[in-house]
Design a protein around this motif. Structure first.
Motif, PDB file in Angstrom:
ATOM      1  N   GLY A  99     -17.829   1.588 -41.765  1.00 47.58           N
ATOM      2  CA  GLY A  99     -18.057   2.501 -42.655  1.00 47.58           C
ATOM      3  C   GLY A  99     -17.000   3.049 -43.314  1.00 47.58           C
ATOM      4  N   SER A 100     -17.116   4.104 -44.123  1.00 45.64           N
ATOM      5  CA  SER A 100     -15.791   4.746 -44.888  1.00 45.64           C
ATOM      6  C   SER A 100     -15.671   6.253 -44.447  1.00 45.64           C
ATOM      7  CB  SER A 100     -16.130   4.482 -46.472  1.00 45.64           C
ATOM      8  OG  SER A 100     -16.759   5.461 -47.049  1.00 45.64           O
ATOM      9  N   ALA A 101     -14.627   6.849 -45.050  1.00 43.29           N
ATOM     10  CA  ALA A 101     -14.144   8.158 -44.606  1.00 43.29           C
ATOM     11  C   ALA A 101     -14.791   9.008 -45.631  1.00 43.29           C
ATOM     12  CB  ALA A 101     -12.634   8.182 -44.937  1.00 43.29           C
ATOM     13  N   THR A 102     -15.546   8.510 -46.893  1.00 41.27           N
ATOM     14  CA  THR A 102     -15.833   9.496 -47.965  1.00 41.27           C
ATOM     15  C   THR A 102     -17.422   9.442 -47.840  1.00 41.27           C
ATOM     16  OG1 THR A 102     -15.916   7.296 -49.303  1.00 41.27           O
ATOM     17  CG2 THR A 102     -13.958   8.774 -49.471  1.00 41.27           C
ATOM     18  N   ASP A 103     -17.842   9.139 -46.750  1.00 42.22           N
ATOM     19  CA  ASP A 103     -19.472   9.157 -46.535  1.00 42.22           C
ATOM     20  C   ASP A 103     -19.878   9.774 -45.372  1.00 42.22           C
ATOM     21  OD1 ASP A 103     -22.087   8.497 -46.784  1.00 42.22           O
ATOM     22  OD2 ASP A 103     -21.789   6.325 -46.321  1.00 42.22           O
ATOM     23  N   LEU A 104     -21.040  10.069 -44.956  1.00 38.13           N
ATOM     24  CA  LEU A 104     -21.368  10.536 -43.820  1.00 38.13           C
ATOM     25  C   LEU A 104     -21.334   9.339 -42.896  1.00 38.13           C
ATOM     26  CD1 LEU A 104     -24.725  12.348 -42.850  1.00 38.13           C
ATOM     27  CD2 LEU A 104     -23.981  10.568 -41.300  1.00 38.13           C
ATOM     28  N   ASN A 105     -20.242   9.657 -41.978  1.00 38.93           N
ATOM     29  CA  ASN A 105     -19.966   8.401 -41.061  1.00 38.93           C
ATOM     30  C   ASN A 105     -19.828   9.078 -39.420  1.00 38.93           C
ATOM     31  OD1 ASN A 105     -18.602   6.481 -39.422  1.00 38.93           O
ATOM     32  ND2 ASN A 105     -17.296   5.890 -41.217  1.00 38.93           N
ATOM     33  N   GLN A 106     -21.149   8.838 -38.650  1.00 38.65           N
ATOM     34  CA  GLN A 106     -20.956   9.457 -37.345  1.00 38.65           C
ATOM     35  C   GLN A 106     -20.073   8.813 -36.578  1.00 38.65           C
ATOM     36  OE1 GLN A 106     -25.399   8.877 -37.212  1.00 38.65           O
ATOM     37  NE2 GLN A 106     -25.520  11.125 -37.004  1.00 38.65           N
ATOM     38  N   THR A 107     -19.674   7.528 -36.456  1.00 40.37           N
ATOM     39  CA  THR A 107     -18.882   7.022 -35.891  1.00 40.37           C
ATOM     40  C   THR A 107     -17.272   7.376 -36.071  1.00 40.37           C
ATOM     41  OG1 THR A 107     -19.982   4.821 -36.350  1.00 40.37           O
ATOM     42  CG2 THR A 107     -18.023   4.665 -35.054  1.00 40.37           C
ATOM     43  N   LEU A 108     -16.965   7.679 -37.032  1.00 39.66           N
ATOM     44  CA  LEU A 108     -15.901   8.222 -37.583  1.00 39.66           C
ATOM     45  C   LEU A 108     -15.528   9.668 -36.857  1.00 39.66           C
ATOM     46  CD1 LEU A 108     -13.005   8.239 -38.840  1.00 39.66           C
ATOM     47  CD2 LEU A 108     -14.300   8.995 -40.915  1.00 39.66           C
ATOM     48  N   GLU A 109     -16.572  10.495 -36.802  1.00 35.11           N
ATOM     49  CA  GLU A 109     -16.523  11.927 -36.194  1.00 35.11           C
ATOM     50  C   GLU A 109     -16.289  11.622 -35.057  1.00 35.11           C
ATOM     51  OE1 GLU A 109     -20.537  13.642 -37.068  1.00 35.11           O
ATOM     52  OE2 GLU A 109     -20.477  12.999 -39.105  1.00 35.11           O
ATOM     53  N   TYR A 110     -16.944  10.688 -34.131  1.00 35.47           N
ATOM     54  CA  TYR A 110     -17.056  10.413 -32.662  1.00 35.47           C
ATOM     55  C   TYR A 110     -15.613   9.974 -32.290  1.00 35.47           C
ATOM     56  CZ  TYR A 110     -18.961   8.721 -28.319  1.00 35.47           C
ATOM     57  OH  TYR A 110     -19.044   8.372 -27.048  1.00 35.47           O
ATOM     58  N   ALA A 111     -15.183   9.264 -33.243  1.00 37.99           N
ATOM     59  CA  ALA A 111     -13.703   8.534 -32.798  1.00 37.99           C
ATOM     60  C   ALA A 111     -12.640   9.630 -32.924  1.00 37.99           C
ATOM     61  CB  ALA A 111     -13.508   7.475 -33.838  1.00 37.99           C
ATOM     62  N   GLY A 112     -12.704  10.550 -33.585  1.00 39.70           N
ATOM     63  CA  GLY A 112     -11.806  11.708 -33.732  1.00 39.70           C
ATOM     64  C   GLY A 112     -11.801  12.744 -32.561  1.00 39.70           C
ATOM     65  N   ARG A 113     -13.055  12.727 -32.293  1.00 37.59           N
ATOM     66  CA  ARG A 113     -13.439  13.421 -30.983  1.00 37.59           C
ATOM     67  C   ARG A 113     -12.925  12.834 -29.509  1.00 37.59           C
ATOM     68  NH1 ARG A 113     -19.229  15.328 -33.031  1.00 37.59           N
ATOM     69  NH2 ARG A 113     -18.679  16.375 -34.704  1.00 37.59           N
ATOM     70  N   VAL A 114     -13.028  11.609 -29.566  1.00 39.04           N
ATOM     71  CA  VAL A 114     -12.682  11.026 -28.416  1.00 39.04           C
ATOM     72  C   VAL A 114     -11.304  10.514 -28.585  1.00 39.04           C
ATOM     73  CG1 VAL A 114     -12.638   8.601 -27.335  1.00 39.04           C
ATOM     74  CG2 VAL A 114     -14.878   9.760 -28.054  1.00 39.04           C
ATOM     75  N   ALA A 115     -10.549  10.554 -29.718  1.00 39.98           N
ATOM     76  CA  ALA A 115      -9.273  10.397 -29.654  1.00 39.98           C
ATOM     77  C   ALA A 115      -8.340  11.695 -29.129  1.00 39.98           C
ATOM     78  CB  ALA A 115      -8.778  10.310 -31.274  1.00 39.98           C
ATOM     79  N   ASP A 116      -9.169  12.851 -29.492  1.00 37.70           N
ATOM     80  CA  ASP A 116      -8.606  13.864 -28.689  1.00 37.70           C
ATOM     81  C   ASP A 116      -8.711  14.068 -27.334  1.00 37.70           C
ATOM     82  OD1 ASP A 116      -7.510  15.029 -31.055  1.00 37.70           O
ATOM     83  OD2 ASP A 116      -9.369  15.937 -31.780  1.00 37.70           O
ATOM     84  N   TYR A 117      -9.950  13.603 -26.890  1.00 35.73           N
ATOM     85  CA  TYR A 117     -10.356  13.606 -25.130  1.00 35.73           C
ATOM     86  C   TYR A 117      -9.224  12.656 -24.697  1.00 35.73           C
ATOM     87  CZ  TYR A 117     -14.694  15.976 -25.334  1.00 35.73           C
ATOM     88  OH  TYR A 117     -15.756  16.810 -25.283  1.00 35.73           O
ATOM     89  N   LEU A 118      -8.918  11.670 -25.244  1.00 39.72           N
ATOM     90  CA  LEU A 118      -7.941  10.665 -24.730  1.00 39.72           C
ATOM     91  C   LEU A 118      -6.465  11.228 -24.564  1.00 39.72           C
ATOM     92  CD1 LEU A 118      -9.136   7.159 -26.426  1.00 39.72           C
ATOM     93  CD2 LEU A 118      -9.009   7.633 -23.933  1.00 39.72           C
ATOM     94  N   GLU A 119      -6.307  12.232 -25.525  1.00 42.34           N
ATOM     95  CA  GLU A 119      -4.871  12.894 -24.926  1.00 42.34           C
ATOM     96  C   GLU A 119      -5.116  13.841 -24.126  1.00 42.34           C
ATOM     97  OE1 GLU A 119      -2.765  13.783 -28.726  1.00 42.34           O
ATOM     98  OE2 GLU A 119      -3.412  11.987 -29.429  1.00 42.34           O
TER      99      GLU A 119
END
Ligand SMILES: Cc1cc2nc3c(=O)[nH]c(=O)nc-3n(C[C@H](O)[C@H](O)[C@H](O)COP(=O)(O)OP(=O)(O)OC[C@H]3O[C@@H](n4cnc5c(N)ncnc54)[C@H](O)[C@@H]3O)c2cc1C
Ligand code: SF4
Ligand code: FES
Lengths: 640, 261
Positions: free
Chosen positions: A548-568
Motif C-alpha cells: 500500500g501507499s503513504a497517501t491513503d488509509l494504510n493500517q500496516t504503515l501506521e502499525y509499522a511506525g509504532r513497532v519501529a518506535d517500540y524496537l528502539e
C-alpha cells in the motif's frame, strides 16, 4: 554525571498537606482575555486528555485535540474495569488522605515523589464529586449512597465502581464534558490524526506534526504549549491487556527530541488475566482485580495433579497468597501476586492444558452470597470470561495468569506536570509520576483524572503567563524541517520492500521483552535482550514488508511506525532495568532478592532514573532525581 | 477448521466495491473472528496484496471499534456479542462467511470494512451531557439516587457507540443509540435541568445527520452487543413529547412535574 539537563522538580515548600495549596497560591495567572488568545495542543483524548481538554476550554483557552482513533470514546481508558480510588471515607473504615497517600507510596515501593502522591490523595475526592455531577452512574447501595469495594494493597474500601465498566463510564463522562466544549467551539477535535513528531523552537515545545490517517497528509500544528496524554506502552510485549493501537510513539519521539524518559522499565504485569491458549491469540484479556474481593486463588499442593478442580479436596489445595501474605491475602498488590503466581507455575503446579495458569475460584463466595449476588457484582466480567474460554466460571474456577498491563514509567515531569522541555506537559499514563515501581489497582483512573481535571489546567497557566514567547507560526522553518524528517521516515519504511510482516516483528520483540524484561530480570538476560533487539531492529529495517501507499488509509504503515518506535524503546527499557541493581515493586532483579521477595537498595537507588537521548550512535545518558521521604518512612514493604 | 471468508473490498469511499472470496485453513475453534481476518491479511501481504482494512482496538467488547456485518447480522450470529468477542466455534467447519461493512447513508464506507461514524459523535456533541464545569460539583453523596434508578441509568449508559443498531435497522435509524444516552441522563437527578433541551437537541441532530426514522422494526435491540433494552426507545418518545409540550428551556428540576419512570 552532569545534572544540568534535569530541572528542579518544583516541589513547593511547606508541610505536605499545604504544598498543593502553596503551589496554587503562587501560580502566575492569565486574565480571561489573555487566556482566550492562548492555544494549547492536547494529544490523546482518553481520560487524561479529554478531562484536560474540557477543563482548559472551560477556563477559556483555545484547545486543539488530537487522537488517532475515530472518536475520543475509543481511547483505551474505556477498557478500565474495576474502579477508581478516593479517600472519601464513606465507609467510615478509617480512610483518609494520609492513608491513601501511604498506601500508594508503599504500593509503589518508595520510588515515587512524595509531594505528587500526597496531592493525588487530596484531589481524589473531588474527582468523584465531579464525575457524579456529570451523571456517571456509579454503583449504589439500596439507601441511595455510593457503594465502595476493596482493591489490592489496601485494607480499607475506597474504590468507587460501575460494575466492571468503570473506565467506560468515567471516559464517557469526560467525553461528554469535552463534547460540550466542542459544541461551544472551544475545543477543535482532530480525529484519525496521529502525532508523529514534537516540534521545538529555541528549546521550547511549539507544536506537533501529525499524519491524517485517511489521506496520509502530513501537517504542522503550532501552539503555545503541547500536552501529551497518549497513554501507556505495555503493548510492547505484543500480548498484553492493552488495546491493539496503544503505543509509545508520541512519548518516544519526544524523548528523541530531548524529553527525559523516566523509569522506562517500570511496567506492571497484572496477575489476573486470561492466559495464552493458542498460537494465533492476539490479546490477553484482563479479569479485574476486583474479582479478588470474592475469588480465592489456588493451585494443587502437588505438582502435575491431573484431577479436575472440584475433585481436589480442600487439604490438597494451596491458597498460596493467603498462605504467604495472610494480612492482605488475595488482595496482595499486583507485583507480589504476579510473582507468586509465576513461582507456583515454575514449580510445575500450574493448571490448565499448558500448565501455566492458576485457579481463581468463586465457589466459596457463591455458596456464601448466592449466584445472584456474584452476578450483580461481576456479571459482565464473568460473561466475558465465558465468551473467550467457553467455560462457565460460575461452575468452574477461572484460570488466570499474569499479563503485561500498565506502564508506571513515562516521560519525566515536575510537580507542574511539565517535562524538562519548557512548554511540553505530560499527563495520565504517559507520564512517570505517581505510581513509583508498582501501581495499586484503581489508582490510574484517579491519577489520569486528577491530572486532567484538576492539576494541569491550573499549572499550565503559570507557564503561559510567566514565559511563553510569541507563538511560532506553523510556516516557521522548524516546522518544515520536522515535516521533512517525518516524511523521510515514512518513505524509508515503504522503501524497504522486504518479506516479513510488521506483526511478526512485534511478536518476536514481545517474546524477547516478556522473557528478559518482564516479571523477572537478570543481568545476563538483559544483556542478551539488548543484543537481540538490536539485531531484530536491523532485520526490521532490511526486511519489512508494507503493502500500500503513504497517501491513503494504510493500517500496516501506521502499525509499522509504532513497532519501529517500540524496537528502539525496548532497548531503553532494558538499559534502565540493567542499571537498576536492586529489586523494587514490579522491577524484580533475580540477583537482588531474599527468599523470592524483592530486595530494595535505598542507599543507591532511591531515585528516579531519567534518561536523555544522545543520538542513535550513543548510549543514552542517565540522570537521577533523588527521592526524599519526609512524611512516609522508607520501610520494608510487608504484606504478611 | 477451514473457512471461506467472502469479504467486501472497496478501495475508497468513491470506488465501487465487491465481495472477494478468501479461503483459509488451519483455524482453531478458539481463534477469534478477528484473528482469522488477521491470518488472511498476513497471507495477502505475503502475496503483495493489500490487506483487508477493518477496525478494532480493545478486542474485549468495550471500545466499540469493531463493526462487521457477518452473514447479514451486525456483529455476527451470537447475541449480545461484539465482533471481536466472536469465536470460530460459533461457525461450522467449511462454512462460507460473508463479511461486509455497516450500511447506512449516515455512516459512509471509507475503505473495505471501515465506515465513518463521526455522525454519531456529532449527535453526542449537540447535547449528550450534563453541563457542569470542573470544580462546581457538590459532594458526591449529597444527592442520593436509589439503587434501582442508578442501575437502570447504568444499563442505558453501557452503550459502546458501535452503530450495530443503525446497521441492523431497515431505516438506518439511530434511535436506540440516542435513546440510551437520553434515558441515562433523564433518570438521574443531575440530568434534570437540561432534560427537555437535551432530548430536543439530540433528536434534531439525529435528523440533521440523515439517520432514518424509527418505524418499530426492533432489529436494533436484537443486534445490540450490550443488550440496551428496547424500552429506552419508548422512554425517549415520552421524553420528546413531554419536551414538546413544555418547551426546550423547561427545567424539570425546577418544576418537578415530569413523568418519571
Ligand atoms: C484492561 C484494563 C483495565 C484497567 N482497569 C483499571 C481500573 O480498574 N482502575 C484504574 O485505575 N486503572 C485501570 N487501568 C489503567 C487505566 O485504564 C489507564 O492507565 C488509563 O485509562 C490511561 O488513560 P490515559 O488517558 O492516560 O490514556 P488512554 O486512555 O490510553 O488514551 C490515550 C489517547 O492517546 C491517543 N494517542 C496515543 N498515541 C497517539 C499519537 N501518537 N497521536 C495521536 N493520538 C495518540 C489515543 O488515541 C487516545 O485518545 C486499566 C487498564 C487496562 C488496559
Ligand atoms: S445501542 Fe447498542 S448497538 Fe447501538 S451503538 Fe449502542 S451498543 Fe452499539
Ligand atoms: S475491538 Fe473494541 S469492541 Fe470490539
Amino acid at each position: 554525571m552532569s545534572s544540568s539537563i534535569l530541572p528542579d522538580a518544583r516541589v513547593p515548600g511547606g508541610g505536605m498537606e499545604q504544598k498543593w495549596e502553596h503551589c496554587l497560591d503562587n501560580l502566575h495567572l492569565l486574565s480571561p482575555a489573555n487566556k482566550r488568545k492562548k492555544k494549547i495542543i492536547v494529544v490523546g483524548t482518553g481520560l487524561a486528555g479529554a478531562s484536560a481538554c474540557a477543563t482548559m476550554a472551560e477556563l477559556g483557552y483555545q484547545v486543539e485535540a488530537f487522537t488517532f482513533h475515530d472518536s475520543p470514546r475509543r481511547a483505551h481508558s474505556i477498557a478500565a474495569q474495576g474502579g477508581i480510588n478516593a479517600s472519601k471515607n464513606y465507609c467510615n473504615d478509617g480512610d483518609s488522605d494520609f492513608r491513601l497517600f501511604m498506601d500508594t507510596i508503599k504500593g509503589g515501593d518508595f520510588r515515587s515523589r512524595e509531594a505528587n502522591v500526597y496531592r493525588l490523595a487530596q484531589i481524589s475526592g473531588s474527582i468523584i464529586d465531579q464525575c457524579v455531577a456529570q451523571g456517571v452512574p456509579f454503583a449504589r447501595e439500596y439507601d441511595g449512597h455510593l457503594d465502595n469495594r476493596s482493591f489490592g494493597g489496601a485494607l480499607v474500601s475506597r474504590t468507587f465502581y460501575a460494575k466492571g465498566q468503570t473506565g467506560q463510564q468515567l471516559l464517557l463522562g469526560a467525553y461528554g464534558a469535552m463534547n460540550r466544549q466542542i459544541h461551544l467551539g472551544k475545543v477543535h477535535l482532530h480525529t484519525r490524526s496521529e502525532m508523529l513528531e514534537l516540534v521545538l523552537k529555541d528549546g521550547r515545545a511549539c507544536g506537533i506534526i501529525t499524519r491524517n490517517l485517511l489521506t496520509g497528509e502530513i501537517r504542522s500544528h503550532s501552539a503555545d504549549a503541547v500536552v501529551l496524554a497518549t497513554g501507556g506502552y505495555s503493548n510492547i510485549y505484543h500480548r498484553s491487556t492493552n488495546a491493539a493501537g496503544s503505543n509509545v510513539t508520541a512519548s518516544y519521539r519526544s524523548y528523541r527530541r530531548g524529553a527525559l524518559f523516566a523509569n522506562p522499565s517500570f511496567t506492571q504485569i497484572h496477575p489476573t488475566c486470561i492466559p495464552v491458549m493458542h498460537a494465533h491469540q492476539s490479546k490477553l484479556t484482563l479479569m479485574s482485580e476486583s474479582l479478588r474481593n470474592h475469588g480465592r486463588i489456588w493451585v494443587p499442593v502437588a505438582a502435575d495433579d491431573q484431577r479436575e478442580a472440584r475433585d481436589i479436596p480442600e487439604t490438597e489445595r494451596d491458597y498460596f497468597l493467603e498462605r504467604k501474605y495472610p494480612a492482605y491475602g488475595n488482595l496482595s498488590p499486583r507485583d507480589i501476586s504476579s510473582r507468586a503466581v509465576k513461582q507456583v507455575c515454575d514449580e510445575g503446579r500450574g493448571v490448565g492444558a499448558l500448565k501455566h495458569s492458576v485457579y481463581l475460584d468463586l465457589q466459596d463466595a457463591i455458596q456464601q452470597h448466592g449466584t445472584a449476588f456474584i452476578e450483580q457484582q461481576y456479571g459482565n466480567l464473568l460473561d466475558m470470561y465465558q465468551h473467550i474460554t467457553n467455560v462457565n466460571p460460575y461452575q468452574h474456577p477461572l484460570q488466570i495468569y499474569p499479563a503485561a498491563h500498565y506502564s508506571m514509567g513515562g516521560l519525566w515531569v515536575d510537580y507542574h506536570l511539565m517535562s524538562n522541555i519548557p512548554g511540553l506537559f505530560v499527563i495520565g499514563e504517559a507520564n512517570f509520576s505517581d505510581h513509583g515501581a508498582n501501581r495499586l489497582g484503581a489508582s490510574a483512573l484517579m491519577q489520569g483524572l486528577a491530572d486532567g481535571y484538576f492539576i494541569l489546567p491550573q499549572t499550565i497557566g503559570h507557564y503561559l503567563a510567566e514565559n511563553a514567547p510569541v507563538r511560532v507560526s506553523d510556516h516557521d522553518p522548524v516546522f518544515s524541517a520536522t515535516v521533512e524528517e517525518a516524511q523521510d521516515r515514512i518513505s524509508r519504511l515503504l522503501a524497504i520492500k522486504g518479506k516479513r510482516s510488521v506483526a511478526s516483528f512485534h511478536r518476536e520483540l514481545g517474546d524477547i521483552m516478556w522473557h528478559h524484561c518482564g516479571m523477572a530480570r537478570n543481568q545476563l538476560g538483559l544483556n542478551s535482550a539488548i543484543e537481540n533487539i538490536s539485531a531484530l531492529r536491523a532485520q526490521f529495517w532490511a526486511n519489512l514488508n508494507i503493502v500500500g501507499s503513504a497517501t491513503d488509509l494504510n493500517q500496516t504503515l501506521e502499525y509499522a511506525g509504532r513497532v519501529a518506535d517500540y524496537l528502539e524503546f525496548a532497548e531503553l527499557m532494558c538499559r534502565d532495568a540493567l542499571a537498576r541493581e536492586e529489586s523494587c515493586g514490579a522491577h524484580y532483579r533475580a540477583e537482588h532478592q531474599i527468599q523470592g521477595e524483592a530486595k530494595r537498595n535505598d542507599k543507591q537507588f532511591s531515585h528516579v532514573a531519567a534518561w536523555h537521548f544522545q543520538g542513535d550512535a550513543n548510549t543514552p545518558q542517565l540522570h537521577k532525581e533523588p527521592l526524599n521521604f519526609d512524611c512516609a518512612k522508607q520501610v520494608e514493604r510487608n504484606y504478611r | 477448521m477451514k473457512f471461506i471468508l467472502s469479504v467486501w473490498r472497496q478501495p475508497s469511499a468513491t470506488a465501487t466495491g465487491r465481495l472477494v472470496d478468501y479461503p483459509i485453513d488451519g483455524i482453531g475453534a478458539d481463534d477469534s473472528f478477528l484473528e482469522v481476518i488477521d491470518a488472511i491479511n498476513e497471507n495477502l501481504m505475503a502475496q503483495q496484496q493489500e490487506p483487508i482494512a477493518y477496525e478494532m482496538d480493545c478486542r474485549e467488547g468495550i471500545c466499540g471499534s469493531c463493526s462487521l456485518m457477518i452473514n447479514g447480522s451486525a456483529h455476527g450470529p451470537q447475541r449480545a456479542t461484539t465482533t471481536c468477542q466472536l469465536y470460530m466455534r460459533e461457525f461450522s467447519d467449511g462454512e462460507t462467511i460473508t463479511v461486509e461493512p455497516w450500511r447506512a447513508d449516515a455512516l459512509p464506507v471509507i475503505k473495505d470494512l471501515i465506515v465513518d461514524r463521526s455522525a454519531m459523535d456529532r449527535i453526542m456533541q449537540s447535547a449528550g451531557y450534563i453541563s457542569v464545569h470542573t470544580g462546581e460539583a457538590p459532594d458526591a453523596n449529597e444527592i442520593l439516587v436509589s439503587k434501582h434508578r442508578a442501575d437502570r441509568a447504568f444499563e442505558a449508559a453501557s452503550c459502546i457507540g458501535c452503530g450495530a443498531c443503525i446497521a441492523a435497522c431497515p431505516n438506518a435509524s439511530a434511535m436506540l443509540f440516542v435513546a440510551a444516552k437520553v434515558v441515562q441522563l433523564a433518570l438521574l437527578p443531575q440530568g434534570q435541568p437540561e432534560r427537555c433541551h437535551r432530548v430536543i437537541s439530540m433528536v434534531e441532530a439525529m435528523d440533521r445527520e440523515g439517520f432514518g426514522n424509527c418505524s418499530n422494526h426492533y432489529e436494533c435491540a436484537e443486534a445490540c452487543p450490550k443488550s440496551i433494552p428496547l424500552s429506552v426507545i419508548a422512554h425517549l418518545n415520552r421524553e420528546f413529547l413531554q419536551a414538546g409540550l413544555f418547551g426546550r428551556e423547561f427545567s424539570a428540576a425546577a418544576h418537578r412535574v415530569v413523568h418519571e419512570e
